[in-house]
Design an enzyme around this catalytic site. Structure first.
Site, PDB file in Angstrom:
ATOM      1  N   HIS A   1       0.830  -1.214   0.000  1.00 56.65           N
ATOM      2  CA  HIS A   1       0.000   0.000   0.000  1.00 56.65           C
ATOM      3  C   HIS A   1       0.862   1.260   0.000  1.00 56.65           C
ATOM      4  O   HIS A   1       0.787   2.083   0.902  1.00 56.65           O
ATOM      5  CB  HIS A   1      -0.963  -0.015   1.191  1.00 56.65           C
ATOM      6  CG  HIS A   1      -2.039  -1.042   1.051  1.00 56.65           C
ATOM      7  ND1 HIS A   1      -1.988  -2.268   1.648  1.00 56.65           N
ATOM      8  CD2 HIS A   1      -3.194  -1.025   0.336  1.00 56.65           C
ATOM      9  CE1 HIS A   1      -3.061  -2.967   1.333  1.00 56.65           C
ATOM     10  NE2 HIS A   1      -3.815  -2.245   0.534  1.00 56.65           N
ATOM     11  N   ASN A   2       1.666   1.383  -1.024  1.00 57.68           N
ATOM     12  CA  ASN A   2       2.622   2.485  -1.100  1.00 57.68           C
ATOM     13  C   ASN A   2       2.257   3.437  -2.258  1.00 57.68           C
ATOM     14  O   ASN A   2       1.198   3.286  -2.876  1.00 57.68           O
ATOM     15  CB  ASN A   2       4.027   1.912  -1.291  1.00 57.68           C
ATOM     16  CG  ASN A   2       4.043   0.887  -2.419  1.00 57.68           C
ATOM     17  OD1 ASN A   2       3.416   1.098  -3.461  1.00 57.68           O
ATOM     18  ND2 ASN A   2       4.724  -0.229  -2.210  1.00 57.68           N
ATOM     19  N   PHE A   3       3.145   4.383  -2.510  1.00 59.68           N
ATOM     20  CA  PHE A   3       2.852   5.394  -3.540  1.00 59.68           C
ATOM     21  C   PHE A   3       2.670   4.764  -4.935  1.00 59.68           C
ATOM     22  O   PHE A   3       1.872   5.244  -5.740  1.00 59.68           O
ATOM     23  CB  PHE A   3       3.966   6.439  -3.548  1.00 59.68           C
ATOM     24  CG  PHE A   3       3.716   7.585  -4.488  1.00 59.68           C
ATOM     25  CD1 PHE A   3       2.587   8.392  -4.360  1.00 59.68           C
ATOM     26  CD2 PHE A   3       4.604   7.864  -5.522  1.00 59.68           C
ATOM     27  CE1 PHE A   3       2.347   9.448  -5.236  1.00 59.68           C
ATOM     28  CE2 PHE A   3       4.381   8.921  -6.403  1.00 59.68           C
ATOM     29  CZ  PHE A   3       3.250   9.710  -6.256  1.00 59.68           C
TER      30      PHE A   3
ATOM     31  N   HIS B   1       1.340   1.885  -5.543  1.00 62.63           N
ATOM     32  CA  HIS B   1      -0.027   1.342  -5.593  1.00 62.63           C
ATOM     33  C   HIS B   1      -1.010   2.488  -5.851  1.00 62.63           C
ATOM     34  O   HIS B   1      -1.930   2.361  -6.666  1.00 62.63           O
ATOM     35  CB  HIS B   1      -0.361   0.617  -4.285  1.00 62.63           C
ATOM     36  CG  HIS B   1      -1.807   0.275  -4.129  1.00 62.63           C
ATOM     37  ND1 HIS B   1      -2.445  -0.648  -4.934  1.00 62.63           N
ATOM     38  CD2 HIS B   1      -2.768   0.751  -3.280  1.00 62.63           C
ATOM     39  CE1 HIS B   1      -3.727  -0.736  -4.579  1.00 62.63           C
ATOM     40  NE2 HIS B   1      -3.946   0.105  -3.588  1.00 62.63           N
TER      41      HIS B   1
ATOM     42  N   ASP C   1      -5.526   5.383  -0.335  1.00 61.42           N
ATOM     43  CA  ASP C   1      -4.834   4.575   0.690  1.00 61.42           C
ATOM     44  C   ASP C   1      -3.819   5.411   1.471  1.00 61.42           C
ATOM     45  O   ASP C   1      -2.860   4.859   2.028  1.00 61.42           O
ATOM     46  CB  ASP C   1      -4.123   3.372   0.036  1.00 61.42           C
ATOM     47  CG  ASP C   1      -5.022   2.142  -0.035  1.00 61.42           C
ATOM     48  OD1 ASP C   1      -5.884   1.990   0.850  1.00 61.42           O
ATOM     49  OD2 ASP C   1      -4.872   1.332  -0.976  1.00 61.42           O
TER      50      ASP C   1
ATOM     51  N   ASP D   1      -9.012  -0.340  -7.750  1.00 64.29           N
ATOM     52  CA  ASP D   1      -8.278  -0.688  -6.534  1.00 64.29           C
ATOM     53  C   ASP D   1      -7.730  -2.111  -6.573  1.00 64.29           C
ATOM     54  O   ASP D   1      -6.654  -2.392  -6.061  1.00 64.29           O
ATOM     55  CB  ASP D   1      -9.226  -0.522  -5.333  1.00 64.29           C
ATOM     56  CG  ASP D   1      -8.482  -0.532  -4.003  1.00 64.29           C
ATOM     57  OD1 ASP D   1      -7.258  -0.319  -4.020  1.00 64.29           O
ATOM     58  OD2 ASP D   1      -9.138  -0.738  -2.971  1.00 64.29           O
TER      59      ASP D   1
ATOM     60  N   GLN E   1      -4.652 -16.414  -5.391  1.00 62.12           N
ATOM     61  CA  GLN E   1      -5.233 -15.768  -6.567  1.00 62.12           C
ATOM     62  C   GLN E   1      -6.448 -16.470  -7.155  1.00 62.12           C
ATOM     63  O   GLN E   1      -7.376 -15.798  -7.608  1.00 62.12           O
ATOM     64  CB  GLN E   1      -4.182 -15.562  -7.660  1.00 62.12           C
ATOM     65  CG  GLN E   1      -3.154 -14.494  -7.333  1.00 62.12           C
ATOM     66  CD  GLN E   1      -3.721 -13.230  -6.729  1.00 62.12           C
ATOM     67  OE1 GLN E   1      -4.079 -13.213  -5.552  1.00 62.12           O
ATOM     68  NE2 GLN E   1      -3.816 -12.171  -7.489  1.00 62.12           N
TER      69      GLN E   1
HETATM   70  P1  5GP Z   1      -6.891  -1.997  -0.799  1.00 62.13           P
HETATM   71  O1  5GP Z   1      -7.937  -0.936  -0.713  1.00 62.13           O
HETATM   72  O2  5GP Z   1      -6.486  -2.528   0.537  1.00 62.13           O
HETATM   73  O3  5GP Z   1      -5.740  -1.586  -1.651  1.00 62.13           O
HETATM   74  O4  5GP Z   1      -7.478  -3.238  -1.656  1.00 62.13           O
HETATM   75  C1  5GP Z   1      -8.447  -4.033  -1.165  1.00 62.13           C
HETATM   76  C2  5GP Z   1      -7.957  -5.376  -0.726  1.00 62.13           C
HETATM   77  O5  5GP Z   1      -8.230  -6.315  -1.731  1.00 62.13           O
HETATM   78  C3  5GP Z   1      -6.491  -5.589  -0.445  1.00 62.13           C
HETATM   79  O6  5GP Z   1      -6.052  -5.132   0.781  1.00 62.13           O
HETATM   80  C4  5GP Z   1      -6.394  -7.088  -0.530  1.00 62.13           C
HETATM   81  O7  5GP Z   1      -6.865  -7.677   0.650  1.00 62.13           O
HETATM   82  C5  5GP Z   1      -7.354  -7.406  -1.625  1.00 62.13           C
HETATM   83  N1  5GP Z   1      -6.661  -7.569  -2.901  1.00 62.13           N
HETATM   84  C6  5GP Z   1      -6.371  -6.644  -3.834  1.00 62.13           C
HETATM   85  N2  5GP Z   1      -5.741  -7.191  -4.881  1.00 62.13           N
HETATM   86  C7  5GP Z   1      -5.609  -8.508  -4.597  1.00 62.13           C
HETATM   87  C8  5GP Z   1      -5.046  -9.613  -5.284  1.00 62.13           C
HETATM   88  O8  5GP Z   1      -4.531  -9.525  -6.393  1.00 62.13           O
HETATM   89  N3  5GP Z   1      -5.118 -10.814  -4.666  1.00 62.13           N
HETATM   90  C9  5GP Z   1      -5.687 -10.996  -3.451  1.00 62.13           C
HETATM   91  N4  5GP Z   1      -5.694 -12.210  -2.924  1.00 62.13           N
HETATM   92  N5  5GP Z   1      -6.223  -9.971  -2.773  1.00 62.13           N
HETATM   93  C10 5GP Z   1      -6.196  -8.752  -3.333  1.00 62.13           C
HETATM   94 MN    MN Z   2      -5.862   0.325  -2.473  1.00 59.73          MN
END
Ligand code: 5GP
Ligand code: MN
Length: 527
Positions: A247-249, A251, A288, A397, A448
């Site tokens: 959850h960095n820049f 992202h 984020d 997201d 995944q």
């Molecule tokens: P956030 O707002 O936290 O960036 O995204 C929502 C959440 O979705 C993430 O914290 C993570 O739990 C889930 N998420 C996002 N992308 C993926 C992914 O490619 N694989 C999995 N397993 N979870 C993901």
């Molecule tokens: Mn996010």
């Protein structure tokens, strides 16, 4: 009894410590603490000749005066009650007093005097110094760390890897220099595509690309945004994304870039007005902010400051949004400062709605709403547009798997790294372990396949129902990713069975590795 001698320097002064090899760990730590003349709350860091931090324990490898270790002392937790006593003041309350002073001056004088900025800078830099070592708490250098597992660790809410001041200043300078250069038409077009590869770009360049998005959507002219205000805003945003694995820049950029791509691919500029587009892009940029790498479940279980402040209701998303408006409170960062009060109110309401929609516990609720209105979707209906905006930020997201494999896969590694950090901490602190983050249970394919089948595809398919042209851009790559991880899952399974088979075939007297054991392929390599 056998003993060992450890040579080290403390503040450049050579010292040597001698202790029996079966000496209790605490005695060894106390010995070094005494040598460093450190206080009971100070943190000791011992470096080997390679500059790596090593644990102060009876197992320390003996060395010679020529391979001296280096001992450093750093101040401890800046808010613990004992430290408030030791320091003689409470940093948090000092910050609060400064904040309220700033507010009063701002109300009365309409401008913050330079002296207040200077004071804030000093307080902030002091806090940074104190906090910069907290991520080392797992090394066991903090005395209270292993105490009682029923209560949350005192470090939970501050285990944030904030960016260093020097790093920010450097990136800012690069950004400002680069922002005067023309970005080529080729890059501008590439930026509109979900195939964009974020890994090719440095943070300062990413800030320029964000500026391009505001420019090419005509926000600069439509909303009369001054370029230096936009740059100051983007810099503050950059600064307030932490250095954490996922959850960095970068992202923040990927989510914003996907939103930007979707706006172009769906020709949304001809369907909704530009204020909504401004809300969508800015929400993505801010969605984020100041994430600490620990999700809502952790916040709630560990009873962090955020969970307490927001009563367990989307603590992170509430925080991201609050930080966004905190940044916008500063006139020099307020990209909306030339808009009317009415317009600002609408934007604020929109951004809050969008950022709060990124809480995944609301996924089904929001998707169900969207499915209900889809058959009668009307772009001129505000309620419909609101749900669409929430769906679009949600899609952006979690859109990594819609990108080319060589862009997406490193993101999964980052995500799992952050997940594993959290579950490790949960184990350490005796908190419930979030199952999908447990390194003992989760693999790349297991993470995944379910996520793509049950979360990604059902969401993406609904958006593509409204905009069929999206199918090839976001659905096809996600299906490919599903095949890729399904194959990877089968390979992992096969390898597991092979291993069991080989173990059965080895006679008890046989030693060493069984022959014919398959080499891990790309698809089966451990994380
Ligand atoms: P956030 O707002 O936290 O960036 O995204 C929502 C959440 O979705 C993430 O914290 C993570 O739990 C889930 N998420 C996002 N992308 C993926 C992914 O490619 N694989 C999995 N397993 N979870 C993901
Ligand atoms: Mn996010």
């Amino acid at each position: 009894m056998a003993s060992k001698i450890i040579y080290f320097t403390v503040n450049g002064r050579p010292e040597q410590a001698e202790f029996p090899i079966d000496c209790p760990a605490q005695d060894v730590k106390d010995l070094f603490r005494a040598a460093a003349e450190a206080g009971p709350h100070d943190i000791l860091k011992l470096y080997n000749t390679k500059g790596n931090i090593i644990n102060i324990s009876p197992q320390l490898a003996p060395n010679s005066p020529h391979s001296c270790y280096k001992l450093k002392v750093v101040a401890a937790d800046c808010n613990s009650a004992e430290l408030v006593d030791d320091l003689g003041f409470d940093l948090s309350s000092l910050e609060k007093r400064l904040q309220s002073l700033e507010k009063r001056i701002l109300t009365e004088a309409a401008e913050t005097p330079v002296i207040v900025y200077e004071m804030k800078r000093q307080v902030e830099s002091f806090r940074e110094k104190l906090e910069s070592v907290e991520h080392l708490s797992w090394l066991g250098l903090f005395k209270n760390m292993s105490e009682g597992t029923h209560k949350p660790s005192p470090f939970y809410h501050k285990r944030t890897l904030r960016k260093a001041r020097e790093e920010c200043v450097h990136v800012r300078e690069q950004f400002i220099q680069m922002s005067s250069l023309e970005v080529s038409e080729e890059v501008r077009q590439y930026l509109k595509k979900p195939t964009f590869d974020n890994w090719q770009w440095e943070d300062a360049e990413i800030m320029v690309l964000l500026q391009v998005m505001y420019t090419d959507l005509d926000f600069i002219s439509t909303f009369n945004i001054e370029l230096d205000v936009l740059q100051q805003f983007l810099y503050e945003v950059y600064r307030r994304y932490n250095n954490i694995p996922f959850h960095n820049f970068k992202h923040c950029f990927c989510v914003t870039q996907m939103m930007y791509g979707l706006i172009w691919l769906t020709d949304l500029r001809n369907k909704i007005d530009s204020i909504d587009l401004l809300i969508m892009l800015t929400s993505a940029v801010c969605h984020d902010l100041d994430h600490t790498g620990y999700n809502n479940a952790y916040q709630i279980n560990a009873r962090t400051e955020l969970a307490l402040r927001y009563n367990d209701i989307s603590p992170l998303e509430n925080h991201h949004c609050a930080v966004a408006f905190e940044i916008l409170e500063k006139t020099e960062c307020n990209i909306f400062r030339n808009l009317s009060m009415e317009q600002f109110k609408r934007i604020r309401e929109g951004i809050i709605k969008c950022i709060l929609a990124t809480d995944m516990t609301r996924h089904i609720e929001i998707l169900t709403k969207f499915k209900t209105i889809l058959p009668v979707f009307d772009f001129s209906n505000k309620d419909h547009r609101d749900v669409l905006m929430m769906i679009m930020i949600k899609v952006s997201d979690i859109s990594n798997e819609a990108r080319p494999m060589d862009v997406a896969e490193p993101w999964l590694d980052c995500l799992l790294q952050e997940f594993f950090n959290q579950s490790d901490m949960e184990k350490l602190e005796g908190l419930p372990v979030t199952p999908f983050m447990d390194r003992d249970k989760v693999t790349k394919p297991s993470s995944q396949t379910g996520f793509i089948r049950f979360v990604l595809l059902p969401l993406f398919i609904e958006l593509a129902n409204l905009f069929p042209s999206l199918e090839q851009h976001i659905i096809d790559p996600v299906r490919k990713a599903l095949d890729y991880y399904t194959e990877m899952g089968k390979a992992v399974e096969r390898e597991k069975q092979n291993r069991v088979q080989s173990e059965k075939m080895i006679k008890p007297s046989t030693s060493g590795q069984p022959e014919g054991h398959p080499e891990p392929s790309r698809a089966t390599k451990p994380l």
